[in-house]
Design an enzyme around this catalytic site. Structure first.
Site, PDB file in Angstrom:
ATOM      1  N   LYS A  54       0.845  -1.197   0.000  1.00 41.61           N
ATOM      2  CA  LYS A  54       0.000   0.000   0.000  1.00 41.61           C
ATOM      3  C   LYS A  54       0.885   1.253   0.000  1.00 41.61           C
ATOM      4  O   LYS A  54       0.618   2.221  -0.724  1.00 41.61           O
ATOM      5  CB  LYS A  54      -0.933   0.005   1.221  1.00 41.61           C
ATOM      6  CG  LYS A  54      -2.042  -1.047   1.132  1.00 41.61           C
ATOM      7  CD  LYS A  54      -2.813  -1.248   2.437  1.00 41.61           C
ATOM      8  CE  LYS A  54      -3.811  -2.400   2.286  1.00 41.61           C
ATOM      9  NZ  LYS A  54      -4.562  -2.728   3.500  1.00 41.61           N
ATOM     10  N   GLN A  98      -4.839  -1.305   9.783  1.00 40.79           N
ATOM     11  CA  GLN A  98      -4.753  -2.648   9.198  1.00 40.79           C
ATOM     12  C   GLN A  98      -5.327  -3.688  10.167  1.00 40.79           C
ATOM     13  O   GLN A  98      -4.989  -3.712  11.349  1.00 40.79           O
ATOM     14  CB  GLN A  98      -3.282  -2.971   8.868  1.00 40.79           C
ATOM     15  CG  GLN A  98      -3.072  -4.275   8.126  1.00 40.79           C
ATOM     16  CD  GLN A  98      -3.638  -4.289   6.710  1.00 40.79           C
ATOM     17  OE1 GLN A  98      -3.725  -3.270   6.047  1.00 40.79           O
ATOM     18  NE2 GLN A  98      -4.038  -5.451   6.244  1.00 40.79           N
ATOM     19  N   ASP A 121     -11.444   2.850   4.142  1.00 41.71           N
ATOM     20  CA  ASP A 121     -11.705   1.411   4.121  1.00 41.71           C
ATOM     21  C   ASP A 121     -13.205   1.114   4.023  1.00 41.71           C
ATOM     22  O   ASP A 121     -13.610  -0.012   3.743  1.00 41.71           O
ATOM     23  CB  ASP A 121     -11.204   0.785   5.436  1.00 41.71           C
ATOM     24  CG  ASP A 121      -9.936  -0.022   5.261  1.00 41.71           C
ATOM     25  OD1 ASP A 121      -9.738  -0.580   4.175  1.00 41.71           O
ATOM     26  OD2 ASP A 121      -9.160  -0.085   6.228  1.00 41.71           O
TER      27      ASP A 121
HETATM   28  N1  GUN Z   1      -7.086  -6.736   6.405  1.00 39.40           N
HETATM   29  C1  GUN Z   1      -7.408  -7.506   5.340  1.00 39.40           C
HETATM   30  N2  GUN Z   1      -8.011  -6.752   4.383  1.00 39.40           N
HETATM   31  C2  GUN Z   1      -8.044  -5.489   4.860  1.00 39.40           C
HETATM   32  C3  GUN Z   1      -8.541  -4.263   4.334  1.00 39.40           C
HETATM   33  O1  GUN Z   1      -9.075  -4.178   3.218  1.00 39.40           O
HETATM   34  N3  GUN Z   1      -8.388  -3.169   5.135  1.00 39.40           N
HETATM   35  C4  GUN Z   1      -7.813  -3.236   6.365  1.00 39.40           C
HETATM   36  N4  GUN Z   1      -7.743  -2.119   7.078  1.00 39.40           N
HETATM   37  N5  GUN Z   1      -7.355  -4.368   6.882  1.00 39.40           N
HETATM   38  C5  GUN Z   1      -7.470  -5.481   6.134  1.00 39.40           C
END
Ligand code: GUN
Length: 282
Positions: A54, A98, A121
């Site tokens: 990311k 995350q 998100d």
């Molecule tokens: N963990 C697995 N997929 C995601 C996601 O799309 N966003 C976040 N914040 N954590 C994750």
């Protein structure tokens, strides 16, 4: 018959090029540089890999990002303190915590502390609720990416049977709502569904997000179906999806590979949401 591969990596790259142009234009017109704050708590190797990806993708698109890597013992109070700081920081337009968080931290409490306007998100109950009632909202990145893939592939969902295997808040439930919004007839099932194969074999579009390696096999797929495999599982040092690829590609009409299918789209839509959040600040 061998299924057409749905090239999420290629589609994602093209969208990211377009996004980089949007970022440059926004900066030229307004001086605003989209900013993303990422909080990563603990040592989960997969989470560290995703966050690195990311971070790199942000840099490439011209998006400012700051990643705060905190030890697993970090208290819930400290995590909430970071979220509060990002909420108040005008160079931050998007906040991503995350998941999963360590067990002693209440995930829902942390998600609910994020300013819904910075919730790139799409996990905050306000955004989840807006999605539920069909209002504009930040869409969770993986479901958003899946819908984008289907759109680019020209899959007409109207009146089609869509089956989602998996019922998570991150993927299963939101993608089901988005498929419904496009007029598909949607069934949600999961690992405990009785005679799962009988249900999945009805699917014109099958989305699998169950988190179990090669859970869906070729005999569970309707010939010609569009198969979207959301799973990323490490098995003997190899990445495999939730769909058993070799069997599935002989039956499906088209299928996303793992890696290179849904994964790159998730990150692309995170960038998209962050740019949108910055554009709304003007
Ligand atoms: N963990 C697995 N997929 C995601 C996601 O799309 N966003 C976040 N914040 N954590 C994750």
């Amino acid at each position: 018959m061998s299924a057409k591969l749905i090239d999420g990596k290629g589609i994602g790259n093209q969208l990211r090029k377009d996004l980089a142009q949007d970022v440059a234009k926004l900066k030229e017109k307004t001086g605003i540089v989209p900013g993303l704050a990422v909080l990563l708590v603990g040592e989960d190797p997969a989470s560290h890999t995703y966050v690195r990806m990311k971070e790199k993708a942000c840099a490439k698109a011209g998006i400012y990002s700051e990643v705060h890597r905190l030890p697993a013992e970090t208290s819930e109070e400290d995590v909430l303190g970071w979220v509060d700081k990002f909420n108040k920081d005008s160079k931050i337009h998007g906040i991503l915590v995350q998941l999963p968080l360590p067990d002693h931290i209440d995930e829902n409490k942390v998600i609910e502390a994020i300013d819904p306007a910075k919730d790139v998100d799409g996990f905050h109950p306000i955004n989840a609720g807006r999605l539920f009632i069909g209002e504009d909202s930040y869409l969770p990145c993986t479901p958003y990416g899946i819908m984008k893939l289907l759109e680019v592939e020209g899959v007409d969902l109207k009146g089609k049977q869509a089956v989602v295997v998996g019922r998570s808040n991150i993927v299963g439930k939101p993608v089901a709502l988005l498929l419904l919004r496009q007029h598909a007839t949607v069934t949600i099932c999961h690992s405990r569904t009785a005679d799962l194969g009988a249900v999945t074999r009805t699917a014109d579009v099958l989305v699998v997000a169950v988190g179990r390696p090669e859970f869906v096999t070729g005999d569970m797929i309707k010939p010609g179906a569009v198969v979207i495999d959301v799973g990323v599982n490490r098995v003997d040092d190899k990445l495999v999806g939730d769909v058993e690829f070799e069997g599935a590609e002989k039956v499906a009409g088209s299928i996303t590979p793992v890696p290179g299918g849904v994964g790159p789209m998730t990150i692309t839509m995170l960038l998209r949401n962050t740019v949108e959040a910055a554009e709304k600040c003007q």
